[in-house]
Design a protein around this motif. Structure first.
Motif, short mmCIF file in Angstrom:
data_model
loop_
_atom_site.label_atom_id
_atom_site.label_comp_id
_atom_site.label_asym_id
_atom_site.label_seq_id
_atom_site.Cartn_x
_atom_site.Cartn_y
_atom_site.Cartn_z
N ARG A 42 30.07 60.05 56.75
CA ARG A 42 29.39 61.12 55.99
C ARG A 42 30.26 61.60 54.83
NH1 ARG A 42 30.47 66.26 57.38
NH2 ARG A 42 30.77 65.71 59.58
N PRO B 55 21.84 70.11 56.17
CA PRO B 55 22.24 69.43 57.39
C PRO B 55 23.69 68.93 57.38
CG PRO B 55 20.03 68.75 56.77
CD PRO B 55 20.56 69.59 55.64
N GLY B 56 24.18 68.50 56.21
CA GLY B 56 25.56 68.04 56.14
C GLY B 56 26.55 69.14 56.48
N HIS C 283 21.53 64.76 59.54
CA HIS C 283 22.06 64.60 58.18
C HIS C 283 21.72 63.23 57.60
CE1 HIS C 283 24.75 64.19 54.80
NE2 HIS C 283 25.31 63.15 55.40
#
Length: 400
Positions: free
Chosen positions: A108, A46-47, A393
């Motif tokens: 993130r 997801p990142g 994420h």
């Protein structure tokens, strides 16, 4: 980090905007490239998907404001008309959500480039708004206050007393009915203003007022049949606007989640669960958040995803997490691509509708979109996709 900057005068705006239009008109407009469904191999993590969504939005939409250093904004459509490239059209709340997504990305993966982008976008909003950080719309100001508060809390970036000015404006707008209206001198009290204002006030320690706003939504705007929160009410008289929007559920969920975590009162935890369940029942398609349209509603899906993720993280709500994950998988599976970067549609359950003539050059002025493919060009739609993948994420990183 205190980055206080001085704004510009109205006369300065006219000069800068005129110069920007002139320079853009003389320049060769950028040719749009083909949009294709022949997507590349999908990243598993997801990142990585959030990173590609960030790259796509930044490359297509984010530009310097009037050639001024350390000031950026997002063009409202892609490819942009020459008028839109000059930022003559102003949409405060879209830019606030662009800033919030930039905060997501920097949180993130903290890099100097991402921190600089957060600073440049905030300063771009301040400059283009002309009159300071505030305006007369309480929903607009709440969205920006939330983005700036997160930039401060998560990244250590502070912009003078911007948060204080926005907080003062929201408190000044408080009305004896127990809520803030949609805009100053207006009689419409709607969820899109009350919800984010309440979330911001809760995060600012104004728990009493945040609780009052949550009670207003629950007692005045919640539909007892579906359990969903309606659009708004006109006072005096109590005439309801009964439209149900996905993002109204998002901000209502976000507000009760903030109150549950800050007060420990079980009633807020219970209401959050009820709202999530009602949203899952009525506003998902096979577990995926239902479609919106272009323009303002393009943001609705992503906002719901953001606050579903918040309640999943804060309260352990697995239904909320499941909706976010299912929506992210669907949005990614049905994306199109432009030069190996994702292009999202307004309906995450269907493949993106491709434009008939993707090679057309941008025009001189903005023209209303005539098809769903054209509506997907809106910054709002692409922000929803980016916001969703950042939420996906965060949940995955937390093991949810």
């Amino acid at each position: 980090m205190d980055r206080r900057k001085k704004g510009i005068t109205r006369r300065g705006f006219l000069v800068a905007a005129g110069a920007s239009v002139a320079l853009t008109t003389m320049a060769q407009p950028t040719r749009a490239v083909s949009i294709t469904r022949q997507v590349s191999a999908a990243p598993v993590r997801p990142g990585e998907r959030a990173n590609l969504a960030e790259q796509a939005t930044v490359q297509r939409h984010v530009r310097a404001l009037w050639g001024r250093p350390r000031r950026q904004l997002g063009m409202l459509v892609w490819p942009a008309s020459l008028l839109d490239q000059s930022f003559a059209r102003w949409c405060y709340w879209w830019q606030a959500h662009l800033l919030d997504c930039a905060v997501d990305a920097a949180h993130r993966d903290r890099t100097p480039e991402r921190l600089d982008r957060v600073v440049a976008l905030a300063q771009g909003i301040r400059t283009r708004n002309l009159t300071g950080w505030t305006n007369r719309y309480y929903d607009d100001m709440s969205w920006l206050a939330l983005a700036l508060e997160r930039a401060d809390r998560l990244l250590g970036l502070r912009f003078g007393d911007a948060i204080g000015e926005l907080r003062a404006a929201l408190l000044d707008g408080w009305n004896p009915v127990g809520a803030v209206p949609w805009r100053s001198d207006d009689d419409f009290y709607n969820t899109p203003a009350i919800g984010p204002a309440g979330i911001f006030l809760a995060r600012s320690g104004e728990l009493s007022r945040a609780t009052m706003l949550s009670e207003f939504l629950h007692t005045r705007l919640r539909d007892p049949g579906s359990g969903l929160v309606l659009d708004g009410v006109h006072e005096p008289g109590g005439r309801l606007e009964r439209t149900v929007h996905t993002y109204c559920q998002g901000v209502a969920i976000g507000l009760v989640t903030e109150l549950a975590t800050r007060t420990g009162a079980s009633i807020h935890h219970h209401r959050a669960g009820e709202l999530v369940d009602a949203t899952g029942k009525h506003l998902t398609n096979a577990g995926v958040i239902t479609a919106a349209a272009g323009d303002d509603s393009g943001l609705f899906m992503g906002i719901l995803a953001r606050y579903l993720a918040e309640t999943a993280l804060a309260l352990g709500n697995t239904t909320a997490a499941d909706i976010v994950h299912a929506s992210a998988r669907a949005a990614w599976r049905h994306r199109a691509e432009v030069q190996d970067l994702p292009f999202f549609g307004m309906d995450w359950t269907r493949p993106v509708t491709l434009p008939t003539h993707p090679e057309t050059r941008p025009g001189l002025t903005h023209s209303p979109a005539a098809s769903s493919a054209n509506l997907s060009r809106d910054l709002s739609v692409q922000l929803s996709g980016w916001m969703l993948l950042e939420a996906d994420h965060r949940l995955t990183a937390a093991g949810l």
